[in-house]
Write an enzyme that holds these catalytic residues in place. Structure first.
Site, mmCIF file in Angstrom:
data_model
loop_
_atom_site.group_PDB
_atom_site.id
_atom_site.type_symbol
_atom_site.label_atom_id
_atom_site.label_comp_id
_atom_site.label_asym_id
_atom_site.label_seq_id
_atom_site.Cartn_x
_atom_site.Cartn_y
_atom_site.Cartn_z
ATOM 1 N N LYS A 21 3.332 -10.417 -9.616
ATOM 2 C CA LYS A 21 2.701 -9.632 -8.545
ATOM 3 C C LYS A 21 1.752 -10.552 -7.791
ATOM 4 O O LYS A 21 0.806 -11.095 -8.369
ATOM 5 C CB LYS A 21 1.952 -8.437 -9.127
ATOM 6 C CG LYS A 21 1.192 -7.672 -8.038
ATOM 7 C CD LYS A 21 0.639 -6.360 -8.534
ATOM 8 C CE LYS A 21 -0.157 -5.669 -7.436
ATOM 9 N NZ LYS A 21 -0.675 -4.374 -7.871
ATOM 10 N N LYS A 69 6.907 -8.455 -6.847
ATOM 11 C CA LYS A 69 6.260 -7.656 -5.807
ATOM 12 C C LYS A 69 5.393 -8.555 -4.945
ATOM 13 O O LYS A 69 4.672 -9.364 -5.513
ATOM 14 C CB LYS A 69 5.415 -6.595 -6.513
ATOM 15 C CG LYS A 69 4.621 -5.717 -5.594
ATOM 16 C CD LYS A 69 3.793 -4.780 -6.435
ATOM 17 C CE LYS A 69 2.921 -3.971 -5.494
ATOM 18 N NZ LYS A 69 1.890 -3.274 -6.181
HETATM 19 C C1 PBG Z 1 -2.568 -1.150 -7.766
HETATM 20 C C2 PBG Z 1 -1.305 -1.245 -6.996
HETATM 21 C C3 PBG Z 1 -1.161 -1.741 -5.700
HETATM 22 C C4 PBG Z 1 0.152 -1.511 -5.329
HETATM 23 C C5 PBG Z 1 0.788 -0.918 -6.427
HETATM 24 N N1 PBG Z 1 -0.117 -0.789 -7.462
HETATM 25 C C6 PBG Z 1 -2.171 -2.300 -4.763
HETATM 26 C C7 PBG Z 1 -2.927 -3.484 -5.139
HETATM 27 O O1 PBG Z 1 -2.589 -4.220 -6.066
HETATM 28 O O2 PBG Z 1 -3.953 -3.692 -4.486
HETATM 29 C C8 PBG Z 1 0.720 -1.819 -3.980
HETATM 30 C C9 PBG Z 1 1.900 -1.038 -3.555
HETATM 31 C C10 PBG Z 1 2.192 -1.059 -2.102
HETATM 32 O O3 PBG Z 1 1.546 -1.750 -1.296
HETATM 33 O O4 PBG Z 1 3.120 -0.355 -1.720
HETATM 34 N N2 PBG Z 1 -2.732 -1.945 -8.857
#
Ligand code: PBG
Length: 329
Positions: free
Chosen positions: A196, A254
């Site tokens: 991520k 992601k």
């Molecule tokens: C939170 C989380 C996020 C997303 C999924 N879980 C945001 C972040 O890490 O700040 C992002 C999903 C999206 O942008 O569609 N941990």
């Protein structure tokens, strides 16, 4: 060699193109993210995510029934927590009657066979908007992992099939796996957000949940000390392999489109299913350009989803799931 080989033969009609098509999108590819809010009768559109909504539990019931009818069989739940329930420890995350726990039960009541995955991270519950506990300008790792493990058990208790830790703390998969084993949740799966990245594409999601890091002194304004540097590739493989060793059943990359090189590389390396999250900013860009008449919404959507699958995604988490399935007919 030309002229013995003419590649255009296999492109010369719709029928032959569909016969030799390598990548087919189907409803079973999708994991549908859903945003849940407190209250009744609420279906509020998220301004930076046109045609995507925050739903109260009654509307969540309607939504999952509709998804089921469309052939969509898996959801990924997120909750928007009121400010007065937020603190630095994310205590509300462990409330057995909290919104997430109720949302899990609501989906299972409405649609017992729907696969329910839950987001596990502190940010929606954190007064600082971080995925972990903040102290002295740092995001604490091990203390945060303890809460994430308890949170996972609480979701399993409420009936979640899979927990999906999205926080990027070190060692959280092992701690979550051990906690689930200790509590007897042997069949609860873990879908790890393994690679991520610290991405600017999460903006609309943070609007949706009001979960952006707050701008106050001694609190980091970004997530760069835990989410990955988008310049890195080898690190993604290391992260993913460690999550598998620690007990992850599914790994995730992601965001999607900018990271398809990583998806392919991980797909070639590992033998567990690979999920890709096409994130909120990717959705917003297509919607905005289509609204202006600059791009053909449906065509661009299908091209992107197909590219994600072609890159190696076995599962696609996408806000386009319904739009795409409608188009498939
Ligand atoms: C939170 C989380 C996020 C997303 C999924 N879980 C945001 C972040 O890490 O700040 C992002 C999903 C999206 O942008 O569609 N941990």
């Amino acid at each position: 060699m030309y002229p013995l080989i003419r590649n255009r033969r296999l492109r010369s009609s719709k029928a032959i193109r569909s016969l030799v098509r390598e990548t087919i999108i189907s409803p079973s590819d999708f994991l549908v993210p859903l945003f849940v809010v407190e209250g009744k009768g609420i279906k509020e559109e998220i301004p930076s995510m046109p045609n995507y909504y925050r739903l109260s539990l009654d509307n969540l019931t309607k939504e999952v029934k509709e998804l089921w009818k469309m052939g969509l069989r898996s959801v990924l739940l997120f909750v928007k927590v009121p400010d007065n329930l937020k603190d630095n420890q994310g205590s509300e995350a462990l409330n057995e009657n909290g919104l997430m726990q109720l949302a899990i039960k609501t989906v299972k009541n409405a649609c017992p066979e729907m696969l329910v995955m839950t987001d596990v991270a502190l940010d929606p519950y954190s007064s600082y908007g971080h995925d972990g506990i903040v102290a002295d300008g740092q995001i604490l790792n091990d203390e945060s992992v303890e809460v994430l493990a308890e949170m996972s058990v609480s979701h399993a208790q409420a009936g979640a099939d899979f927990v999906a830790p999205s926080d990027m703390m070190d060692g959280r998969i092992l701690s979550i796996r051990e906690a689930l084993e200790d509590e007897g949740y042997l069949n609860t799966g873990i879908m790890a957000y393994s690679a991520k990245y610290a991405s600017a594409f999460y903006g609309p999601f943070r609007d949706a949940l009001d979960s952006a890091p707050v701008d106050i002194k001694n609190v980091p304004k970004d997530k760069n000390t835990y989410q990955m540097d988008y310049a890195n590739r080898f690190e993604a493989i290391r992260e993913t392999q460690m999550d598998i060793d620690e007990g992850a059943d599914i790994v995730m990359v992601k965001p999607g489109l900018c990271y398809l090189d990583i998806v392919r590389e991980i797909k070639n390396e590992v033998d567990v299913p690979v999920a890709v999250y096409q994130v909120s900013g990717e959705y917003a860009m297509v919607k905005a350009a289509a609204e202006k008449g600059w791009l053909d919404h449906d065509a661009v959507m299908m091209e992107q989803l197909t590219a994600i699958k072609r890159a190696g995604a076995n599962i696609i988490a996408s806000y386009f799931a319904k739009d795409a399935v409608k188009l498939l007919g």
